[in-house]
Design a protein around this motif. Sequence first.
Motif, mmCIF file in Angstrom:
data_model
loop_
_atom_site.group_PDB
_atom_site.id
_atom_site.type_symbol
_atom_site.label_atom_id
_atom_site.label_comp_id
_atom_site.label_asym_id
_atom_site.label_seq_id
_atom_site.Cartn_x
_atom_site.Cartn_y
_atom_site.Cartn_z
ATOM 1 N N GLY A 16 1.507 -22.342 -19.616
ATOM 2 C CA GLY A 16 0.633 -21.096 -19.387
ATOM 3 C C GLY A 16 -0.229 -21.421 -20.682
ATOM 4 O O GLY A 16 0.008 -22.192 -21.861
ATOM 5 N N GLY A 17 -1.253 -20.548 -20.881
ATOM 6 C CA GLY A 17 -2.422 -20.643 -22.106
ATOM 7 C C GLY A 17 -2.793 -19.253 -22.581
ATOM 8 O O GLY A 17 -4.020 -19.228 -22.809
ATOM 9 N N GLY A 18 -2.040 -18.405 -22.181
ATOM 10 C CA GLY A 18 -2.659 -16.930 -22.708
ATOM 11 C C GLY A 18 -2.074 -16.331 -23.834
ATOM 12 O O GLY A 18 -1.352 -17.035 -24.731
ATOM 13 N N VAL A 372 -2.749 -13.013 -35.169
ATOM 14 C CA VAL A 372 -3.534 -12.899 -34.035
ATOM 15 C C VAL A 372 -2.950 -14.059 -33.068
ATOM 16 O O VAL A 372 -3.073 -15.232 -33.226
ATOM 17 N N PHE A 373 -2.970 -13.278 -31.890
ATOM 18 C CA PHE A 373 -2.570 -14.493 -30.735
ATOM 19 C C PHE A 373 -3.846 -14.864 -29.959
ATOM 20 O O PHE A 373 -4.489 -13.889 -29.450
ATOM 21 N N HIS A 374 -3.859 -15.895 -29.772
ATOM 22 C CA HIS A 374 -5.110 -16.492 -29.141
ATOM 23 C C HIS A 374 -5.119 -16.366 -27.470
ATOM 24 O O HIS A 374 -3.777 -16.623 -26.897
ATOM 25 N N ALA A 375 -5.863 -15.876 -26.714
ATOM 26 C CA ALA A 375 -5.758 -16.000 -25.231
ATOM 27 C C ALA A 375 -6.969 -16.867 -24.763
ATOM 28 O O ALA A 375 -6.931 -18.118 -24.470
ATOM 29 N N GLY A 376 -8.224 -16.187 -24.457
ATOM 30 C CA GLY A 376 -9.390 -16.699 -23.997
ATOM 31 C C GLY A 376 -10.203 -17.629 -25.211
ATOM 32 O O GLY A 376 -11.296 -16.998 -25.250
ATOM 33 N N VAL A 385 -14.261 -20.402 -30.595
ATOM 34 C CA VAL A 385 -15.278 -19.720 -29.718
ATOM 35 C C VAL A 385 -14.457 -19.068 -28.649
ATOM 36 O O VAL A 385 -13.443 -19.286 -28.365
ATOM 37 N N THR A 386 -15.113 -17.956 -27.923
ATOM 38 C CA THR A 386 -14.585 -17.520 -26.837
ATOM 39 C C THR A 386 -14.664 -18.274 -25.527
ATOM 40 O O THR A 386 -15.489 -19.141 -25.381
ATOM 41 N N ALA A 387 -13.898 -18.069 -24.893
ATOM 42 C CA ALA A 387 -13.547 -18.939 -23.288
ATOM 43 C C ALA A 387 -13.519 -17.887 -22.185
ATOM 44 O O ALA A 387 -12.882 -18.347 -21.119
ATOM 45 N N VAL A 391 -9.589 -12.440 -24.823
ATOM 46 C CA VAL A 391 -9.881 -13.502 -25.758
ATOM 47 C C VAL A 391 -8.744 -13.616 -26.975
ATOM 48 O O VAL A 391 -8.276 -14.512 -27.145
ATOM 49 N N LEU A 392 -8.419 -12.425 -27.469
ATOM 50 C CA LEU A 392 -7.455 -12.416 -28.683
ATOM 51 C C LEU A 392 -6.592 -11.089 -28.489
ATOM 52 O O LEU A 392 -7.036 -10.144 -27.936
ATOM 53 N N THR A 393 -5.388 -11.263 -29.091
ATOM 54 C CA THR A 393 -4.691 -9.876 -29.260
ATOM 55 C C THR A 393 -4.432 -10.030 -30.736
ATOM 56 O O THR A 393 -3.966 -10.952 -31.366
ATOM 57 N N VAL A 394 -4.580 -8.787 -31.321
ATOM 58 C CA VAL A 394 -4.043 -8.578 -32.774
ATOM 59 C C VAL A 394 -2.939 -7.660 -32.913
ATOM 60 O O VAL A 394 -3.052 -6.505 -32.554
ATOM 61 N N THR A 395 -1.833 -8.169 -33.480
ATOM 62 C CA THR A 395 -0.530 -7.447 -33.776
ATOM 63 C C THR A 395 -0.361 -7.030 -34.933
ATOM 64 O O THR A 395 -0.560 -8.027 -35.842
ATOM 65 N N ALA A 396 0.126 -5.999 -35.209
ATOM 66 C CA ALA A 396 0.641 -5.572 -36.545
ATOM 67 C C ALA A 396 1.975 -4.924 -36.183
ATOM 68 O O ALA A 396 2.466 -4.180 -35.343
ATOM 69 N N VAL A 397 2.865 -5.278 -37.156
ATOM 70 C CA VAL A 397 4.449 -4.855 -37.316
ATOM 71 C C VAL A 397 4.459 -4.093 -38.575
ATOM 72 O O VAL A 397 4.075 -4.541 -39.839
ATOM 73 N N ARG A 398 4.700 -2.891 -38.603
ATOM 74 C CA ARG A 398 5.116 -2.024 -39.786
ATOM 75 C C ARG A 398 6.127 -1.040 -39.416
ATOM 76 O O ARG A 398 6.698 -1.060 -38.263
ATOM 77 N N PRO A 399 6.575 -0.265 -40.491
ATOM 78 C CA PRO A 399 7.814 0.728 -40.212
ATOM 79 C C PRO A 399 7.697 1.674 -39.182
ATOM 80 O O PRO A 399 8.831 1.925 -38.624
ATOM 81 N N THR A 400 6.380 2.081 -38.936
ATOM 82 C CA THR A 400 6.086 3.317 -37.894
ATOM 83 C C THR A 400 5.070 2.701 -36.850
ATOM 84 O O THR A 400 4.217 2.020 -37.318
ATOM 85 N N LEU A 401 5.026 3.648 -35.818
ATOM 86 C CA LEU A 401 3.955 3.062 -34.877
ATOM 87 C C LEU A 401 2.627 3.452 -35.385
ATOM 88 O O LEU A 401 1.603 3.029 -35.215
#
Length: 435
Positions: A16-18, A372-376, A385-387, A391-401
Motif C-alpha cells: 500500500g502507499g497511503g 506527519v504521515f504521507h499519503a498522496g 509535492v502533492t500527488a 495528501v497528508l495526515t497530521v497527527t498529534a498525541v497529547r494527554p487529552t483530546l
Amino acid sequence: MSEATDMPGAKVLVVGGGGREHAIVWALAKSPSVTEVLVAPGNPGTASEPGCRNMAIGATDITSLIDLAVAESVDLVVVGPEDPLVLGLVDRLAEHGIAAFGPSAAAAQLEGSKSHCKDFLLRNDIPTGRAQSFTDSVIALEYLADLAAPPVVKADGLAAGKGVIVAETHEEAAIAIREILDEGRFGEAGAEVLLEERLHGPEVSILAFCDGRSFHIMPAAQDHKRLLVGDEGPNTGGMGAFFPSPIADAELLAGIGRTVLAPSLAALAAEGRPYRGVLYAGMMLTADGPKVIEYNCRFGDPETEVVLPLLESDLYEILVACADGSLDDVDIHWSADAAVTIVMASGGYPVSSSEPVPISGIGSAAAADCTVFHAGTATDDGAIVTAGGRVLTVTAVRPTLTEAATAAHDGVALISFDGAQHRADIARATAEVRV
Ligand code: AMP
Ligand code: GLY
C-alpha cells in the motif's frame, strides 16, 4: 528496529502507499523484532522511515508482489488496502508458504460486496439497517417511490469510500441510482446498488485484531467522513479522526464484541473462511442500539494514523499472532493519551485530481511535535509535492483530546500547498454535539 548486533530480526513487506500504510510502516520501524521493512509501492514518507525501502510495485499487482515476497524471503506480508485482499493476495501468499496479515479473498468479500455483507449480517442476526439490492434502475426507482424516507444509495463494490450517497430527498436518491446503474459512475463496482434504510446517530469505528478464532477489540476511533465542516458535502475516504472515542466506553465495546464481532467471526469460521487480520465495523449508535453500517476488512484510513501512535505493544508481534492464530498469547496495551489526526487533501478532492504542487512546512509541523504521515505525495527534484487525493495526515498525541486537537490543528496551520483542503472542526465537535 533491532540493532545490527542483535539476532537478525524480521523482514516485513507492507503493501500500500497511503497514510494508513505510512502509519503501519512507522510503527513497524519502531519494533525491536523488525530489521527491515519493504513497502510496495509506499510513498516519500515511508521511504524516509529508518530501515524502510520502497519498491516500485503497485498494491494490486498481485503477481509482482508474490515474486517480491518470495525473492526477498519476507517473514510477513502486511496488506494495507482492501483491493489486494479482495483480489486474493493473502490466498496466493499462503500457496507459497508466506505468512500474511489480512483476510482471504472469501473473508474480504464482507467489504468487497455490500450486498454480500448485508446478507451475511441479516442471516446471522447481527444488528444492521434494512436494505434491498438492485441491478435494474427501473425496478430500483419503483421501489424508491414506495419508500417513506429517502434511502442511502450504495454502489455494491469497492469505490474508495466514495460509493455511498446519503440522499436527503427521493430526487437525490433517484439521480444516484441512475448515475450508478445506468451511467456507470463507479464502473463495475456499480453493477448493483443497495438501497438502505437511513440510520441516525453518532458513528464509531470499531477495529479488532482477529486470528481466525480470537479477537482483541481496540478502543474506538471516530472518523469524519464528509468533506466539509459541520458534516456537510460529499462522503470522502475520511477527513480526520480522533482516538479514543469518549462515547464508546468499555461496556459499549464489550456489547459490540458480544452482539457483532463474536457472532460474525464464529459464522465466518463455520463457513470455512476464518477471519485473520483487522475486522473494522463501522457502527452507528442508534436509539435502538449499535448497528453495523459496514464491515471493512482492513485498518481504517485515517483511523490508523491515530490508533497506532497509542499502541504501546509491539505491532509486529500482534500481526504475526493474527497470522498464526496465537493472539491469546499476546498482551496488547494502549496508552492513556489521546490522538487526533487531520487530513490535508488536494484541491478538487474527492471529485477530481489536481496538478502536483510543492508542499512546505512539514518539518515545522514535526518540530511542533506532530507526526506527519504521507499519503498522496511524491518527490520532484528532491522536493515533496502533492500527488492528488488525500495528501497528508497530521497527527498529534497529547494527554487529552482537547490538547491533541489543538496541537494537530496548529500543526496543519504550519503546512501549506496550493488548493489544500482540511476540516477546521476535526475533533472539535464535542462528543455531546455529535450525539
Ligand atoms: P460506508 O462506505 O458504507 O461506510 O458509508 C460511508 C458513510 O455513509 C458512513 O460512514 C455513514 O456516514 C454513511 N452511511 C452509510 N450507510 C448509512 C446508513 N444506513 N444510514 C446513515 N448513514 C449511512
Ligand atoms: N476511514 C474510513 C475507512 O477507512 O474506510
